[in-house]
Design a protein around this motif. Structure first.
Motif, short mmCIF file in Angstrom:
data_model
loop_
_atom_site.label_atom_id
_atom_site.label_comp_id
_atom_site.label_asym_id
_atom_site.label_seq_id
_atom_site.Cartn_x
_atom_site.Cartn_y
_atom_site.Cartn_z
N SER A 57 -3.96 -7.48 -4.49
CA SER A 57 -4.34 -5.95 -4.49
C SER A 57 -4.39 -6.07 -5.86
N SER A 58 -5.88 -5.58 -5.78
CA SER A 58 -6.26 -5.63 -7.87
C SER A 58 -5.62 -4.47 -8.55
N ASN A 59 -5.78 -2.87 -7.41
CA ASN A 59 -5.90 -1.77 -8.09
C ASN A 59 -4.22 -1.31 -8.16
N LEU A 60 -3.14 -2.55 -7.45
CA LEU A 60 -1.76 -2.26 -7.73
C LEU A 60 -1.20 -2.35 -9.43
N GLU A 61 -2.40 -2.65 -9.99
CA GLU A 61 -2.08 -3.16 -11.06
C GLU A 61 -2.31 -2.45 -12.38
N ARG A 62 -3.32 -0.63 -11.74
CA ARG A 62 -3.30 0.12 -12.36
C ARG A 62 -1.68 1.26 -11.66
N LEU A 63 -1.77 1.14 -11.22
CA LEU A 63 -0.82 2.36 -10.16
C LEU A 63 0.60 1.64 -11.33
N ASN A 117 0.54 15.88 3.03
CA ASN A 117 0.56 13.88 3.47
C ASN A 117 -0.82 13.52 3.75
N VAL A 118 -0.12 12.55 2.93
CA VAL A 118 -1.72 11.66 2.89
C VAL A 118 -1.33 10.01 3.57
N ALA A 119 -1.89 9.10 4.69
CA ALA A 119 -2.01 8.48 4.83
C ALA A 119 -3.61 7.12 5.27
N VAL A 120 -3.48 6.12 4.93
CA VAL A 120 -4.10 5.05 4.35
C VAL A 120 -3.69 3.66 4.33
N PRO A 121 -5.13 3.17 5.13
CA PRO A 121 -4.70 1.48 5.41
C PRO A 121 -5.55 0.80 4.41
N THR A 122 -4.24 0.43 4.01
CA THR A 122 -4.08 -0.13 2.71
C THR A 122 -4.54 -1.70 2.66
N GLY A 123 -5.95 -2.59 1.36
CA GLY A 123 -6.29 -3.67 1.52
C GLY A 123 -6.42 -3.67 -0.16
N ASN A 124 -6.70 -3.59 -0.44
CA ASN A 124 -7.31 -3.67 -2.44
C ASN A 124 -6.25 -2.85 -2.52
N PHE A 125 -5.98 -1.39 -2.64
CA PHE A 125 -5.11 -0.90 -3.42
C PHE A 125 -5.80 0.48 -3.29
N GLY A 126 -7.29 0.71 -3.79
CA GLY A 126 -8.00 1.82 -4.49
C GLY A 126 -8.27 2.63 -3.91
N ASN A 127 -8.16 2.66 -2.48
CA ASN A 127 -8.68 4.84 -1.70
C ASN A 127 -7.39 5.09 -1.91
N ILE A 128 -5.74 4.19 -1.67
CA ILE A 128 -4.81 4.57 -1.78
C ILE A 128 -4.26 5.53 -3.30
N LEU A 129 -4.20 4.73 -4.21
CA LEU A 129 -4.04 5.01 -5.95
C LEU A 129 -4.96 6.00 -5.96
N ALA A 130 -6.60 6.36 -5.40
CA ALA A 130 -7.15 7.69 -5.81
C ALA A 130 -6.35 8.56 -5.15
N ALA A 131 -6.05 8.60 -4.56
CA ALA A 131 -4.95 9.97 -3.70
C ALA A 131 -3.76 9.82 -4.71
N TYR A 132 -2.96 8.83 -5.08
CA TYR A 132 -1.90 9.20 -6.01
C TYR A 132 -2.92 9.76 -7.51
N TYR A 133 -3.60 9.36 -7.67
CA TYR A 133 -4.21 10.20 -8.94
C TYR A 133 -4.66 11.88 -8.57
N ALA A 134 -4.90 11.87 -7.51
CA ALA A 134 -5.57 13.23 -6.99
C ALA A 134 -3.80 13.53 -7.25
N LYS A 135 -3.08 13.44 -7.06
CA LYS A 135 -1.72 14.06 -6.44
C LYS A 135 -1.26 14.30 -8.09
#
Length: 496
Positions: A327-333, A262-280
């Motif tokens: 959270s701007s990067n939520l749009e990409r998700l 699993n991956v746990a990420v402290p998140t604000g603008n959603f970019g850091n955890i979105l990168a994990a989603y793309y890697a998955k």
């Protein structure tokens, strides 16, 4: 590989164009038409590679209009050994039996943003030369604390660029503010705004998409771009460190190649955890993606309900880089989860702009909850977590990382999921000395920032980052502060 906008699929550009533009003209974000595949063979081949070599392997799949020599030069400059205080670039600290804290803060500004923002200036200058030769790139940034300094340091005196940063006047730590307002470099400018991060980010986006301002820059041989994670050139390098961390754990025998973590990420603008989603999605064996919020729990609520609602109180917390309601990067998700439905994206984000809220479809919510778990914690719980980690394991962490550790623990208790987990550790505890000290000791905390640094070093037996110590006595260069509706005038003034 080509990229198109989340709001207009007819806008089709190369990687260099996506990076040079930063954001599409109609306000959409650039996404790759398809994600490259990370096969088991490719992951196995990365065993024993350096961080820079892994970056070349991953980014080479995305930046296909860069020659191998161009990409290698960008990466070698970004991850040069003298820029990071670890030869591994990122370190992994094992805490307990199943948690691996991925320390992404060993770069020059002591925050995870360095992992991408040491690379982005080089990617951007190559991209600009390919797409807009002869134009000066004006990089405009809104920051909740760490992006600003990392961008300033990355773009400092880079030829052909100007760097303008806006930060919330009372929304960053004192050390973060000191880092930005003392920044060196002939091509940088910094300005506070009387508002919060969302105000700064909204203002920056409006400036980006204002045709009159773009025309004004064009008259002067200039062009806007972004260093926030809305820029694909900022987000793509973040995919690398999840791949690098996973393969490093396999190399050390902590996990078996192919084992799901699993991956746990402290998140604000959603970019850091979105990168994990793309890697998955590319094939990295990741399981649940745990999205950790502070008291500004708009993302945690969204994952539970499918309703994104920024019409709520905004809180200033001890984890300021997460004090975000848009959270701007939520749009990409959501673009991906909706089957790349640009009409839905336009509808939702128009509603967010008009009314401050939108509700996704039941199908999208189902897909969201299949991938993500969300949780939030208060300042008190965050401080207790910092203290517990220090008492039980002798490990010192910052208030953002502590939010992720606590949300992960609560997720495990509620779900019974016992998988090993990579926790994104996003900043050095020395950037938040007062709050960390109050969490680990009952002794009186001195007022002076550098007395706090000394006290934290003595209590923990750790060495403060040299880059933070170097701030002592450094003259403040930037003292400006403007209202939210004065940002356009401030940009034009900073550009002369």
């Amino acid at each position: 590989m080509y990229y198109h906008s989340t709001r207009d699929s007819s806008c089709r550009v190369t990687a260099a164009e996506a990076i040079a533009r930063g954001i599409s003209a109609e306000g959409g974000l650039f996404v790759p038409e398809k994600l490259p595949e990370l096969t088991a063979e490719k992951l196995q081949a990365m065993a024993g590679m350096t961080y820079a070599e892994k970056a070349k392997a991953v980014l080479g799949e995305f930046l296909t209009d860069f020659t191998p020599a161009e990409l290698a030069d960008c990466i070698d400059q970004a991850y040069a050994p003298e820029k990071f205080d670890s030869e591994n670039i990122a370190e992994i600290a094992k805490v307990g039996e199943r948690d691996y804290l991925l320390e992404l803060w060993h770069g020059p500004t002591c925050a995870f943003k360095d992992m991408a923002l040491q690379l982005l200036p080089h990617l951007l200058t190559v991209s600009a030369a390919k797409t807009e030769p002869g134009k000066e790139i004006v990089v405009l940034v809104a920051t909740s604390g760490d992006t600003g300094k990392a961008a300033l340091e990355g773009f400092k005196d880079v030829p052909g660029t100007r760097m303008l940063v806006f930060y919330p006047e009372n929304g960053v730590s004192r050390m973060q503010k000191r880092q930005m307002t003392t920044q060196e470099g002939g091509n940088v400018s910094v300005c506070a705004i009387k508002g919060n991060f969302d105000d700064a980010q909204t203002g920056v986006k409006k400036i980006f998409t204002d045709p009159a301002i773009r025309a004004k820059l064009a008259e002067n041989g200039q062009k806007f771009s972004s260093a926030n994670s809305i820029n694909w050139g900022r987000l793509a390098p973040q995919i690398v460190y999840y791949v690098a961390a996973y393969t490093a754990l396999a190399e050390k025998g902590e996990i078996k190649m192919g084992e799901v973590v699993n991956v746990a990420v402290p998140t604000g603008n959603f970019g850091n955890i979105l990168a994990a989603y793309y890697a998955k999605k590319m094939g990295l064996p990741l399981g649940r993606l745990i999205c950790a919020s502070n008291r500004n729990r708009v993302l945690a609520d969204f994952i539970q309900t499918g309703v994104y609602d920024r019409n709520r109180d905004f809180y200033t917390t001890i984890s300021p880089s997460m004090d975000i309601l848009i959270s701007s990067n939520l749009e990409r998700l959501l673009y991906d989860l909706s089957g790349r439905d640009e009409a839905l994206i336009r509808e939702w984000f128009s509603a967010l702009s008009r009314e401050g809220r939108y509700t996704v479809t039941p199908k999208v919510l189902e897909c969201l909850r299949a991938e993500f778990a969300g949780g939030s914690r208060t300042d008190r719980e965050t401080a207790e977590t910092i203290g517990r980690l220090f008492r039980d394991y002798g490990y010192l962490c910052d208030p953002h990382t502590a939010v992720a550790v606590k949300v992960l623990a609560d997720y495990r208790a509620a779900s019974g999921d016992r998988r090993k987990t990579i926790v994104a550790s996003t900043a050095s505890p020395y950037k938040f000395t007062a709050d960390v000290l109050e969490a680990i000791t009952a002794n009186a905390v001195p007022e002076d920032d550098f007395a706090q640094v000394q006290m934290l070093s003595e209590l923990s037996g750790t060495t403060p980052p040299a880059s933070l110590l170097a701030l002592k006595g450094k003259p403040v260069r930037f003292t400006g502060s403007v209202a939210r509706d004065e940002m356009v005038s401030a940009v034009l003034a900073m550009l002369g």
